[in-house]
Design a protein around this motif. Sequence first.
Motif, PDB file in Angstrom:
ATOM      1  N   SER A   1       0.923  -1.061   0.004  1.00  0.00           N
ATOM      2  CA  SER A   1      -0.060   0.072  -0.038  1.00  0.00           C
ATOM      3  C   SER A   1       0.861   1.340  -0.081  1.00  0.00           C
ATOM      4  CB  SER A   1      -0.907   0.192   1.378  1.00  0.00           C
ATOM      5  OG  SER A   1      -1.988  -0.906   1.082  1.00  0.00           O
TER       6      SER A   1
ATOM      7  N   ARG B   1       0.784   5.624   0.299  1.00  0.00           N
ATOM      8  CA  ARG B   1       0.084   6.845   0.531  1.00  0.00           C
ATOM      9  C   ARG B   1       0.832   7.940  -0.369  1.00  0.00           C
ATOM     10  NH1 ARG B   1       0.034   6.270   5.363  1.00  0.00           N
ATOM     11  NH2 ARG B   1      -2.079   5.411   5.621  1.00  0.00           N
TER      12      ARG B   1
ATOM     13  N   GLN C   1      -4.426   7.050  -1.971  1.00  0.00           N
ATOM     14  CA  GLN C   1      -4.201   5.724  -1.389  1.00  0.00           C
ATOM     15  C   GLN C   1      -4.189   4.537  -2.317  1.00  0.00           C
ATOM     16  OE1 GLN C   1      -4.657   4.990   2.995  1.00  0.00           O
ATOM     17  NE2 GLN C   1      -6.101   6.503   2.976  1.00  0.00           N
TER      18      GLN C   1
END
Length: 431
Positions: A201, A203, A270
Motif C-alpha cells: 500500500s 500513500r 492511497q
Amino acid sequence: MTTSSAAAAVLAGLDGIRAEQEELYRSLHRHPELSHQEQRTAEVVTEGLHRAGFQVRTKVGGTGVVGVLVNGDGPSVLLRADMDALPVREDSALPYASTETATDSDGTEVPVMHACGHDVHVACLLGAARLLARTRDAWNGTVVALFQPAEETGDGARAMIDDDLTGIVPGVDVALAQHVLPFPAGRVGTRPGPILSAADSMRVTVHGRGAHGSMPQAAVDPVVLAAMIVVRLQTVVAREVPPTETAVLTVGSIQAGAKSNVIPDSAQLQLNLRTYSDNTRDTMLAAIRRIVTAECQASASPREPEFELFDRFPLTDNDTSTTERVAAAFADFFGDRAATIAQQSASEDFSDIPRALGVPYTYWCIGGADPDAYHHAEQAGRIAQDIPVNHSTAFAPVLQPTLSTGTEALVVAALAWLAAAGRVGGCVRSA
C-alpha cells in the motif's frame, strides 16, 4: 509406516474430538480479537497445547504462542495458524455470531469479526496437534505448532521473528500453513510457485496552491492533478507489465478539500499493488513514482510529492518439491477432493517465518462454503453474488466438513515428513 497408513492411525481419533472442536470454533468465532490483541485466543491455545503435552512458549511477538512436541529423532515440521480478526460488523444469522467491539490502534471503538476464517485455522491446528500427540506410535520427529498474531496487519510474523523465534524453534526442516477460502468445503487446493501475491500500500500526497473556486487562475489545483494521476496510473499494468504477468494496481482512496468553492492546497491518494514477482513489484513501484512526479511537474506543483509505503506483505512462493510432496499426500488421502488451485490475489505474511528460519515451505487452501449452496450458485452463474468471500460481513465457513478437512490436511501434510516405521518413545523438548 507410510504417510497414508500413519494418517489413518492418527485421524482415527478425529470423530472423538469433533464435538469439542466444533464448540471451540464457535467460541472463537463468538469472541474475535483484533491484531496484537489476541489475549483470550492465546490463552485458549496455550491451555489446549498444554493439555496435549506440548512444551509451550507464550507472548512471542506480543501474543504469539509456540508449542513444541518432540517424539524421538526425525524431521521437525512447523505448522502455523493465524489468530487475529478484523474490524468488521458481522451480518449473519449464526447463533454464535460475534457482537464484540474493541478499541483499535487509533483509539476508535470498532466492531470485531472473524471475517477471514482465522478461527477455523486455530481450531484445525489445535485439533491436529491433539491428534498427533495422542498417536506418537504412528510418527517420529518434532511438531512445532505456531499460532501467529496480527496477520491482517502484516507484521505479526515479523514480530515473532524479532522476538527470537529462530532461537525458540531451532532445526525446523519445513514450514506448512493453510487458509480457508470460499470454495466448496471438503476440497483442498495446492499450487507450486507463487500462490499468494505480494502486496504494497502506498500513500501519495501531492501539493498545489489553494485559492477561491471562482479564481482558478490563482491556484495549482491538486484535485485536477490527482485526477490526472489516477487516469495515468491505469497504464502501468496495461503498458508496463508483460501480458504473461499478473498484477493489480488499485487507487482505493482520494481525499482533497472540504468545500465546493475552495481549491485546496493538497490531495492524498492511497494505492494498493498486488504482484507475483519481485521484478514486477519493482517495475510498478518505480512507475508510480515516475508518473506522480511527472504529473506534479506538468501541473507546476510548488512542492515535490510525498510517498509512504505501508501494509506491505511478502510474496507467498511455494517451494516446488515441498508442494509436490504435500500434493501427493493429499491426492492419496483426499482423492479427487484435492486439486491444483489458481493463484490468489490475496496476501499474507506467513512466508516471513520460513524465510527467517531458512527452510522451504508450502501453503495450501481449503474450502469453507456450503457445497450444495456453492453448486447451486455455480449452476446459476451467481457465485460472486451468493457466496460470501473473506472479509465480507457474512463470511462464515460451514462447520463441517470445513473443520475436519482442515484438521486432516494439517495431519496428512505433517506426516509426509513425520511418518515413521515402528513405535518410538515420546519426549518433550523445552522451547
